[in-house]
Motif scaffolding. Structure first.
Motif, mmCIF file in Angstrom:
data_model
loop_
_atom_site.group_PDB
_atom_site.id
_atom_site.type_symbol
_atom_site.label_atom_id
_atom_site.label_comp_id
_atom_site.label_asym_id
_atom_site.label_seq_id
_atom_site.Cartn_x
_atom_site.Cartn_y
_atom_site.Cartn_z
ATOM 1 N N LEU A 1 1.105 -0.803 -0.105
ATOM 2 C CA LEU A 1 0.381 0.286 0.219
ATOM 3 C C LEU A 1 0.797 1.322 0.173
ATOM 4 O O LEU A 1 0.062 2.095 -1.113
ATOM 5 N N SER A 2 1.828 0.752 0.604
ATOM 6 C CA SER A 2 3.305 2.015 0.425
ATOM 7 C C SER A 2 3.317 2.654 -0.727
ATOM 8 O O SER A 2 4.059 4.009 -0.602
ATOM 9 N N ARG A 3 3.440 1.772 -1.707
ATOM 10 C CA ARG A 3 4.114 1.782 -3.269
ATOM 11 C C ARG A 3 3.376 2.442 -3.768
ATOM 12 O O ARG A 3 3.582 3.126 -4.416
ATOM 13 N N ILE A 4 1.519 2.319 -3.563
ATOM 14 C CA ILE A 4 0.834 2.251 -4.414
ATOM 15 C C ILE A 4 0.251 3.477 -4.069
ATOM 16 O O ILE A 4 -0.154 4.018 -4.610
ATOM 17 N N LEU A 5 0.112 4.375 -2.638
ATOM 18 C CA LEU A 5 0.318 5.370 -2.222
ATOM 19 C C LEU A 5 1.070 6.844 -2.324
ATOM 20 O O LEU A 5 0.902 7.499 -1.507
ATOM 21 N N ASP A 6 1.678 5.852 -2.904
ATOM 22 C CA ASP A 6 3.223 6.732 -3.233
ATOM 23 C C ASP A 6 2.587 8.244 -4.159
ATOM 24 O O ASP A 6 1.988 8.325 -4.890
ATOM 25 N N PRO A 7 2.781 9.455 -3.446
ATOM 26 C CA PRO A 7 2.282 11.019 -3.664
ATOM 27 C C PRO A 7 2.907 11.255 -5.172
ATOM 28 O O PRO A 7 2.353 11.829 -5.771
ATOM 29 N N ASN A 8 3.972 10.305 -5.249
ATOM 30 C CA ASN A 8 4.968 11.424 -6.745
ATOM 31 C C ASN A 8 4.912 9.650 -7.707
ATOM 32 O O ASN A 8 4.710 8.841 -7.502
ATOM 33 N N PRO A 9 3.540 10.453 -8.358
ATOM 34 C CA PRO A 9 3.097 9.645 -9.233
ATOM 35 C C PRO A 9 4.259 8.511 -10.667
ATOM 36 O O PRO A 9 3.873 7.361 -11.094
ATOM 37 N N ASN A 10 5.306 9.419 -10.619
ATOM 38 C CA ASN A 10 6.600 9.284 -11.325
ATOM 39 C C ASN A 10 7.474 7.608 -10.620
ATOM 40 O O ASN A 10 7.977 6.913 -10.927
ATOM 41 N N SER A 11 7.257 7.756 -9.487
ATOM 42 C CA SER A 11 8.031 6.263 -8.803
ATOM 43 C C SER A 11 6.936 5.423 -8.078
ATOM 44 O O SER A 11 7.052 4.313 -7.262
ATOM 45 N N ARG A 12 5.398 5.382 -8.218
ATOM 46 C CA ARG A 12 4.758 4.833 -7.882
ATOM 47 C C ARG A 12 4.713 3.786 -8.302
ATOM 48 O O ARG A 12 4.805 3.858 -9.902
ATOM 49 N N ILE A 13 4.057 2.545 -7.603
ATOM 50 C CA ILE A 13 4.352 1.378 -8.589
ATOM 51 C C ILE A 13 3.272 1.024 -9.374
ATOM 52 O O ILE A 13 2.330 1.814 -9.742
ATOM 53 N N LYS A 14 3.252 0.338 -10.784
ATOM 54 C CA LYS A 14 2.244 -0.139 -11.882
ATOM 55 C C LYS A 14 2.106 -1.218 -11.454
ATOM 56 O O LYS A 14 2.312 -2.179 -10.559
ATOM 57 N N ILE A 15 0.901 -1.314 -12.232
ATOM 58 C CA ILE A 15 -0.772 -2.165 -12.086
ATOM 59 C C ILE A 15 0.317 -4.052 -12.432
ATOM 60 O O ILE A 15 0.135 -4.754 -11.498
ATOM 61 N N ASP A 16 1.524 -3.776 -13.074
ATOM 62 C CA ASP A 16 1.699 -5.523 -13.713
ATOM 63 C C ASP A 16 2.752 -5.500 -12.619
ATOM 64 O O ASP A 16 3.081 -6.878 -12.297
ATOM 65 N N LYS A 17 2.794 -4.666 -11.939
ATOM 66 C CA LYS A 17 4.419 -4.926 -10.818
ATOM 67 C C LYS A 17 3.678 -5.339 -9.456
ATOM 68 O O LYS A 17 3.354 -6.294 -8.444
ATOM 69 N N ILE A 18 1.899 -4.557 -9.756
ATOM 70 C CA ILE A 18 1.155 -5.352 -8.740
ATOM 71 C C ILE A 18 0.495 -6.183 -8.348
ATOM 72 O O ILE A 18 0.517 -7.165 -7.675
ATOM 73 N N MET A 19 0.200 -6.822 -9.585
ATOM 74 C CA MET A 19 0.136 -8.780 -10.230
ATOM 75 C C MET A 19 1.709 -9.540 -10.108
ATOM 76 O O MET A 19 0.873 -10.170 -9.417
ATOM 77 N N GLY A 20 2.006 -8.688 -9.997
ATOM 78 C CA GLY A 20 3.476 -9.225 -9.426
ATOM 79 C C GLY A 20 3.504 -9.596 -8.072
ATOM 80 O O GLY A 20 4.450 -10.484 -7.514
ATOM 81 N N ASN A 21 2.905 -9.204 -7.646
ATOM 82 C CA ASN A 21 3.610 -9.141 -6.138
ATOM 83 C C ASN A 21 3.000 -10.002 -5.053
ATOM 84 O O ASN A 21 2.253 -10.634 -5.469
ATOM 85 N N SER A 22 3.746 -10.459 -3.962
ATOM 86 C CA SER A 22 3.673 -11.959 -3.640
ATOM 87 C C SER A 22 1.943 -11.630 -2.762
ATOM 88 O O SER A 22 1.050 -13.090 -2.720
ATOM 89 N N CYS A 23 1.548 -10.495 -3.207
ATOM 90 C CA CYS A 23 -0.231 -10.517 -1.732
ATOM 91 C C CYS A 23 -1.333 -10.886 -2.988
ATOM 92 O O CYS A 23 -2.451 -11.619 -2.265
ATOM 93 N N PHE A 24 -0.514 -11.132 -4.345
ATOM 94 C CA PHE A 24 -1.371 -11.177 -5.043
ATOM 95 C C PHE A 24 -1.380 -12.692 -5.789
ATOM 96 O O PHE A 24 -2.390 -13.033 -6.772
ATOM 97 N N GLN A 25 -0.242 -13.131 -6.195
ATOM 98 C CA GLN A 25 0.031 -14.775 -6.534
ATOM 99 C C GLN A 25 -0.313 -15.963 -5.702
ATOM 100 O O GLN A 25 -1.354 -16.463 -6.563
ATOM 101 N N ASN A 26 -0.939 -15.477 -4.368
ATOM 102 C CA ASN A 26 -1.756 -17.005 -4.190
ATOM 103 C C ASN A 26 -3.266 -16.539 -4.551
ATOM 104 O O ASN A 26 -3.970 -15.806 -4.145
ATOM 105 N N GLY A 27 -3.590 -17.757 -5.380
ATOM 106 C CA GLY A 27 -5.151 -17.228 -5.928
ATOM 107 C C GLY A 27 -5.088 -16.372 -7.109
ATOM 108 O O GLY A 27 -6.530 -16.522 -7.092
ATOM 109 N N PHE A 28 -4.509 -15.912 -7.352
ATOM 110 C CA PHE A 28 -4.798 -14.990 -8.968
ATOM 111 C C PHE A 28 -4.722 -15.846 -9.403
ATOM 112 O O PHE A 28 -3.897 -16.775 -9.921
ATOM 113 N N LYS A 29 -5.509 -15.773 -10.819
ATOM 114 C CA LYS A 29 -5.848 -15.882 -11.752
ATOM 115 C C LYS A 29 -6.192 -14.820 -13.101
ATOM 116 O O LYS A 29 -6.873 -14.428 -12.167
#
Length: 357
Positions: free
Chosen positions: A173-201
């Motif tokens: 969440l700290s990476r998603i809610l980064d006030p700097n849009p240029n360093s904010r995490i991108k969607i593809d990186k979120i999908m690759g995060n361990s929080c989404f890997q379990n059960g994600f299809k």
């Protein structure tokens, strides 16, 4: 909504219009708002992120993501709704940014309210972060009675996670809610995060059938002429006839006016005319493809294969039809030469008015 035909999006069946209103006929989603079921622990963050990733691949930015716009069907699968504030990639200005300040205050990124322009995809990622926070916590991240105070919190990105959030979730969440849009995490990186890997299809959107597949499916159904016309609703009519309300540019690259005409002839007479043209040219075969659709196909091989022309007949009223034809195969130059020299001149007996003239 036509561009983002996806299992996690409310399906748009039809669009119709009267003189004063436009009607959207959409899928009925029985499960209600996800917001109402947050306390029951029904989180759909994997479906949300997967759908947003698909939106961005199609150049669509929702811009009003919030739990109230996230619905559940009878199987408790997510259905994203309300694209009233969405923007297309083509909406960007010369600086490559969007400039319309919009969205629900508690969910918008600070760069959206700064009025300096923003990247649609990065701003939507921020909104996803706020939604995920609400889904996990059960309450708003940014909540103030005073709007100025809320915007101040948003600009500082004062994200304080409850103690029960797992450490990996807090970090994401700290990476998603980064006030700097240029360093904010991108969607593809979120999908690759361990929080989404379990059960994600990742769900792939259904592919549209091409003309050959449709022809194969319809080969044993209603093969005899004449073709029954398709219904041409009021919204289609307004879009095609009114230059001030032409929305076709959102979905089509080529102008339709040069290959569309209105006629007072019945469908059987229209089909008969195209049969006559195909026969007299001694080049084309005519066949039925689908309801309201016939196809002219050149017997000869051209520069890029056989020239093929699909003709669609739309019923506006019982005595008024609209016909549109477009190239579905072969070289564009050969198609245009045939249309200009043979097809259009031969249609003059049934044409009431060419659209755009």
């Amino acid at each position: 909504m036509h561009l983002v035909h996806h299992p996690n999006v409310v399906f748009l069946h039809e669009v119709m219009a009267s003189e004063t209103k436009i009607y959207f006929v959409m899928e009925y989603v029985k499960g209600g708002e996800l917001f109402d079921k947050i306390c029951k622990g029904q989180l759909k963050e994997d479906q949300l992120i997967g759908a947003i990733d698909y939106f961005h691949s199609r150049g669509v930015y929702h811009r009003d993501l919030k739990p109230e716009n996230l619905l559940l069907d009878e199987n408790d699968d997510l259905k994203i709704s309300d694209f009233g504030l969405s923007a297309l990639r083509e909406s960007k200005k010369q600086d490559g940014l969007l400039h319309t300040t919009c969205g629900t205050p508690a969910y918008v990124a600070h760069e959206v309210i700064s009025k300096k322009g923003y990247d649609g995809a990065k701003a939507v990622v921020w909104s996803c972060g706020v939604v995920l926070y609400v889904l996990l916590a059960g309450f708003l991240l940014f909540h103030e009675q005073n709007l100025v105070g809320m915007y101040r919190k948003i600009s500082k990105s004062e994200c304080r996670c409850p103690n029960w959030f797992p450490p990996e979730v807090k970090k994401l969440l700290s990476r998603i809610l980064d006030p700097n849009p240029n360093s904010r995490i991108k969607i593809d990186k979120i999908m690759g995060n361990s929080c989404f890997q379990n059960g994600f299809k990742k769900i792939e959107a259904p592919k549209s059938l091409d003309s050959h597949q449709i022809e194969s499916l319809m080969s044993n159904v209603h093969t005899a002429f004449p073709v029954q016309p398709m219904c041409y609703n009021a919204f289609d009519l307004i879009s095609s006839l009114s230059h001030g309300f032409d929305l076709s540019g959102l979905f089509e690259k080529e102008k339709r006016s040069e290959s569309m005409f209105t006629t007072k002839k019945e469908p059987k007479e229209i089909v008969s005319k195209f049969e006559e043209i195909a026969t007299s040219s001694e080049r084309f075969d005519l066949k039925k493809i689908n309801v309201g659709v016939i196809k002219m196909e050149d017997r000869r091989e051209g520069r890029k294969g056989q020239v093929a022309i699909e003709v669609e007949i739309f019923e506006v009223t019982k005595r008024f039809n609209m016909v549109e034809f477009n190239k579905s195969g072969g070289a564009t130059m050969e198609y245009k030469q045939f249309c200009d020299r043979e097809l259009k001149p031969s249609l003059k007996d049934i044409v009431w008015k060419w659209q755009g003239n």
